[in-house]
Design a protein around this motif. Structure first.
Motif, PDB file in Angstrom:
ATOM      1  N   MET A   1      68.655  23.801  43.446  1.00 38.53           N
ATOM      2  CA  MET A   1      68.018  22.999  42.291  1.00 38.53           C
ATOM      3  C   MET A   1      68.831  22.163  41.475  1.00 38.53           C
ATOM      4  N   PHE A   2      70.077  22.634  40.981  1.00 41.80           N
ATOM      5  CA  PHE A   2      70.662  21.656  40.023  1.00 41.80           C
ATOM      6  C   PHE A   2      71.604  20.693  40.794  1.00 41.80           C
ATOM      7  N   VAL A   3      71.663  20.825  41.742  1.00 41.92           N
ATOM      8  CA  VAL A   3      72.499  19.627  42.606  1.00 41.92           C
ATOM      9  C   VAL A   3      71.201  18.376  42.476  1.00 41.92           C
ATOM     10  N   ASP A   4      69.976  18.824  42.618  1.00 42.42           N
ATOM     11  CA  ASP A   4      68.728  17.962  43.030  1.00 42.42           C
ATOM     12  C   ASP A   4      68.461  17.443  41.334  1.00 42.42           C
ATOM     13  N   TYR A   5      68.833  17.968  40.397  1.00 37.86           N
ATOM     14  CA  TYR A   5      68.583  17.402  39.082  1.00 37.86           C
ATOM     15  C   TYR A   5      69.841  16.606  38.761  1.00 37.86           C
ATOM     16  N   GLY A   6      70.893  16.645  39.366  1.00 39.37           N
ATOM     17  CA  GLY A   6      72.041  15.600  39.379  1.00 39.37           C
ATOM     18  C   GLY A   6      73.412  16.241  38.970  1.00 39.37           C
ATOM     19  N   SER A   7      73.295  17.502  38.753  1.00 37.69           N
ATOM     20  CA  SER A   7      74.371  18.116  38.139  1.00 37.69           C
ATOM     21  C   SER A   7      75.716  18.497  39.534  1.00 37.69           C
ATOM     22  N   GLU A   8      76.679  18.362  39.007  1.00 38.89           N
ATOM     23  CA  GLU A   8      77.840  18.496  40.037  1.00 38.89           C
ATOM     24  C   GLU A   8      77.763  20.352  40.203  1.00 38.89           C
ATOM     25  N   VAL A   9      77.730  20.735  41.113  1.00 46.16           N
ATOM     26  CA  VAL A   9      77.548  22.239  41.567  1.00 46.16           C
ATOM     27  C   VAL A   9      78.739  22.848  42.317  1.00 46.16           C
ATOM     28  N   ALA A  10      79.596  23.693  41.918  1.00 47.19           N
ATOM     29  CA  ALA A  10      80.395  24.167  42.681  1.00 47.19           C
ATOM     30  C   ALA A  10      80.487  25.790  42.813  1.00 47.19           C
ATOM     31  N   VAL A  11      80.542  26.407  44.088  1.00 44.78           N
ATOM     32  CA  VAL A  11      80.096  27.691  44.340  1.00 44.78           C
ATOM     33  C   VAL A  11      81.445  28.481  44.610  1.00 44.78           C
ATOM     34  N   PHE A  12      81.669  29.643  44.091  1.00 42.64           N
ATOM     35  CA  PHE A  12      82.929  30.160  44.442  1.00 42.64           C
ATOM     36  C   PHE A  12      82.487  31.922  44.822  1.00 42.64           C
ATOM     37  N   ASP A  13      83.187  32.200  45.999  1.00 41.04           N
ATOM     38  CA  ASP A  13      82.936  33.402  46.497  1.00 41.04           C
ATOM     39  C   ASP A  13      84.052  34.277  47.031  1.00 41.04           C
ATOM     40  N   VAL A  14      83.957  35.497  46.812  1.00 45.19           N
ATOM     41  CA  VAL A  14      85.058  36.486  47.215  1.00 45.19           C
ATOM     42  C   VAL A  14      85.106  36.605  48.598  1.00 45.19           C
ATOM     43  N   ARG A  15      84.046  36.417  49.282  1.00 44.72           N
ATOM     44  CA  ARG A  15      83.612  36.802  50.752  1.00 44.72           C
ATOM     45  C   ARG A  15      84.108  35.262  51.635  1.00 44.72           C
ATOM     46  N   GLU A  16      84.752  35.744  52.665  1.00 46.06           N
ATOM     47  CA  GLU A  16      84.860  34.641  53.660  1.00 46.06           C
ATOM     48  C   GLU A  16      83.778  33.963  54.440  1.00 46.06           C
ATOM     49  N   GLU A  17      82.895  35.155  55.090  1.00 44.79           N
ATOM     50  CA  GLU A  17      81.664  34.529  55.682  1.00 44.79           C
ATOM     51  C   GLU A  17      80.362  34.132  54.910  1.00 44.79           C
ATOM     52  N   PHE A  18      80.194  32.970  55.147  1.00 46.31           N
ATOM     53  CA  PHE A  18      78.819  32.415  54.544  1.00 46.31           C
ATOM     54  C   PHE A  18      77.593  33.214  54.807  1.00 46.31           C
ATOM     55  N   LEU A  19      76.778  33.784  54.068  1.00 46.02           N
ATOM     56  CA  LEU A  19      75.458  34.211  54.359  1.00 46.02           C
ATOM     57  C   LEU A  19      75.649  35.230  55.650  1.00 46.02           C
ATOM     58  N   ALA A  20      76.447  36.314  55.563  1.00 44.99           N
ATOM     59  CA  ALA A  20      77.029  37.195  56.425  1.00 44.99           C
ATOM     60  C   ALA A  20      75.917  37.809  57.196  1.00 44.99           C
ATOM     61  N   ARG A  21      74.705  38.038  56.719  1.00 49.86           N
ATOM     62  CA  ARG A  21      73.577  38.692  57.442  1.00 49.86           C
ATOM     63  C   ARG A  21      72.839  37.818  58.344  1.00 49.86           C
ATOM     64  N   GLU A  22      72.876  36.437  58.119  1.00 49.96           N
ATOM     65  CA  GLU A  22      72.323  35.463  58.890  1.00 49.96           C
ATOM     66  C   GLU A  22      72.771  35.057  60.250  1.00 49.96           C
ATOM     67  N   ASP A  23      72.043  34.602  61.336  1.00 49.99           N
ATOM     68  CA  ASP A  23      72.836  34.268  62.264  1.00 49.99           C
ATOM     69  C   ASP A  23      73.525  33.069  62.149  1.00 49.99           C
ATOM     70  N   ARG A  24      74.679  33.024  62.706  1.00 53.57           N
ATOM     71  CA  ARG A  24      75.981  31.829  62.436  1.00 53.57           C
ATOM     72  C   ARG A  24      75.165  30.167  62.563  1.00 53.57           C
ATOM     73  N   ASP A  25      74.400  30.084  63.603  1.00 50.74           N
ATOM     74  CA  ASP A  25      73.891  28.663  63.796  1.00 50.74           C
ATOM     75  C   ASP A  25      73.050  28.416  62.513  1.00 50.74           C
ATOM     76  N   LEU A  26      72.060  29.579  62.063  1.00 45.13           N
ATOM     77  CA  LEU A  26      71.493  28.814  60.703  1.00 45.13           C
ATOM     78  C   LEU A  26      72.189  29.011  59.431  1.00 45.13           C
ATOM     79  N   ALA A  27      73.156  30.026  59.465  1.00 46.18           N
ATOM     80  CA  ALA A  27      74.055  29.883  58.254  1.00 46.18           C
ATOM     81  C   ALA A  27      75.054  28.661  58.185  1.00 46.18           C
ATOM     82  N   ASP A  28      75.388  28.000  59.398  1.00 45.40           N
ATOM     83  CA  ASP A  28      76.181  26.989  59.320  1.00 45.40           C
ATOM     84  C   ASP A  28      75.510  25.636  58.778  1.00 45.40           C
ATOM     85  N   ARG A  29      74.248  25.711  59.427  1.00 43.07           N
ATOM     86  CA  ARG A  29      73.282  24.562  59.239  1.00 43.07           C
ATOM     87  C   ARG A  29      72.944  24.473  57.566  1.00 43.07           C
TER      88      ARG A  29
END
Length: 446
Positions: A178-206
């Motif tokens: 949402m905020f990147v659509d409004y024009g904000s600079e957005v940075a996401v920080f996470d302690v976990r290595e795997e992005f959206l771990a419960r999702e299939d990798r082909d979907l999460a990567d996309r």
């Protein structure tokens, strides 16, 4: 101290509780609804979650200025809050009590509002206090006016030019998108290595690749160190970095709101996560006391809370056939752009269960309507039982998937063989007609 007696007492104004209150009132039963904050008439979804966030998301996609969208959102939500209050308060048999409730016994509460206190005694009691944000232990986080949860972020009147987000879960991604659509600079920080771990990798990567292409930066895994005023310090790859922000969103999960309810004065038991333990029909470990919605754990959605009401209505005044265990697969949607929706088993879940499946896949770009909308990115996936031809699960990363997933959820519930959907006549051009092509060809059985 004044003592008030009611046949039904509902603590909290969430979706399931308010719907139950209306139903009981229409039967002529006395109902007390206790709510700690007038800002929460109608519950979390209406006031500080689903509705205000989706209101702002839609307007970000339409190119509206954030300040204008925020002002319109505030007016809209105030109207819903007012409507929800009067929907119950205007019922003759409903009493709205503003104050913070605390149990003194299984069926007795002390409600405090300022210096005023009242005792409320219930024949039947329903706990509907929802969930609240989980905050990590991080130096400089508590008491910082520029560090916000989703509740405070939705109350902003001015757009942050630089937004930092701690956590990379579904709530985080919705705000990032949402905020990147409004024009904000957005940075996401996470302690976990795997992005959206419960999702299939082909979907999460996309999903990650598409968000990055739109301007969201991801930093993971990181070790969060501290916050000093408007700067987040973190370690990544053995080096210390910092990010200066205007606002920082903490979106690291939510937990059942059971603290300070005085449950230690009752026989109501909690699990190790602090959630109220319930059986298959939402009864707690105290007789004639039930829990509704997020407070008993499970999926934290307003629509599952509403289904809790259906279970209670059926158990109290129906044929007693509805149960939590009959709920089946619950659809979900993450309102990024395009929307990510799912229901039932995905590939990695099926593989973990050693469940055979036929895999169907279709690129969103193959759907004419997606190209008409200017959002050809994405992927549709479905798993089918090779013996019964019933759909096991579906994952749709595509425009309008939040509507389409409900159709597939119904198909799973009704045990409709996938061939019926493959051969169904859909209107054109629509995203739903993509199901004809999705189910046309399958990969080999896995």
């Amino acid at each position: 101290m004044e003592k008030m007696n009611f046949k039904n007492v509902i603590v909290g104004w969430g979706k399931g509780g308010k719907t139950l209150a209306k139903f009981l009132a229409e039967r002529g039963e006395s109902v007390a609804v206790i709510e700690a904050s007038p800002k929460m008439y109608g519950g979390t979804c209406i006031n500080i979650a689903c509705i205000p966030s989706k209101y702002l998301i839609v307007r970000s996609e339409r190119g509206m200025d954030f300040a204008d969208a925020a002002a319109q959102k505030a007016t809209f939500i105030a109207g819903l809050n007012h409507k929800n209050y009067h929907n119950l308060a205007d019922e003759e048999s409903v009493t709205v009590i503003n104050g913070r409730a605390r149990f003194v016994a299984n069926h007795e509460l002390e409600v405090t509002a300022g210096t005023d206190k009242v005792r409320v005694v219930a024949e039947r009691l329903f706990i509907n206090t929802g969930a609240k944000p989980v905050l990590p232990e991080l130096l400089g986080l508590v008491g910082n006016p520029d560090v916000l949860t989703s509740t405070e972020l939705l109350d902003l009147k001015e757009q942050p030019k630089k937004l930092a987000i701690i956590g990379a879960g579904y709530i985080s991604l919705e705000f990032a998108s949402m905020f990147v659509d409004y024009g904000s600079e957005v940075a996401v920080f996470d302690v976990r290595e795997e992005f959206l771990a419960r999702e299939d990798r082909d979907l999460a990567d996309r999903v990650k690749s598409d968000l990055e292409a739109r301007g969201v930066s991801f930093h993971a895994p990181v070790e969060l160190q501290e916050i000093r005023e408007k700067t987040l310090f973190y370690k990544q790859n053995d080096a210390t970095h910092h990010f200066k922000f205007d606002k920082l969103l903490v979106a690291t999960g939510r937990k059942a709101n059971t603290e300070n309810l005085g449950l230690e004065n009752t026989s109501i038991q909690l699990n190790t996560r602090g959630e109220i333990i319930v059986n298959d029909i939402l009864e707690t470990t105290a007789a004639q006391v039930w829990a509704i919605g997020d407070v008993h754990g499970g999926a934290q959605f307003t629509y599952t809370s509403l289904d809790d009401f259906r279970i209670l209505k059926n158990q109290l005044y129906g044929d007693k056939s509805r149960r939590l265990s009959d709920r089946g697969a619950v659809p979900t949607s993450v309102f990024i752009r395009p929307t990510l929706s799912s229901v039932g088993l995905n590939e990695q879940a099926a593989q973990a269960l050693d469940k055979p499946y036929r895999l169907f896949k279709l690129a969103t770009s193959a759907i004419v309507k997606a190209n008409v909308l200017g959002e050809p990115q994405g992927l549709l996936k479905a798993l089918v039982d090779p013996e019964t031809d019933e759909i096991l699960g579906a994952m749709i990363y595509a425009s309008e998937s939040h509507e389409l997933i409900n159709l597939l959820s119904l198909a799973i519930k009704a045990k409709i063989p996938y061939g019926m959907i493959r051969d169904q006549i859909f209107t054109h051009p629509t995203i739903s007609e993509g199901l004809n092509d999705l189910f046309a060809d399958a990969n080999e059985v896995k």
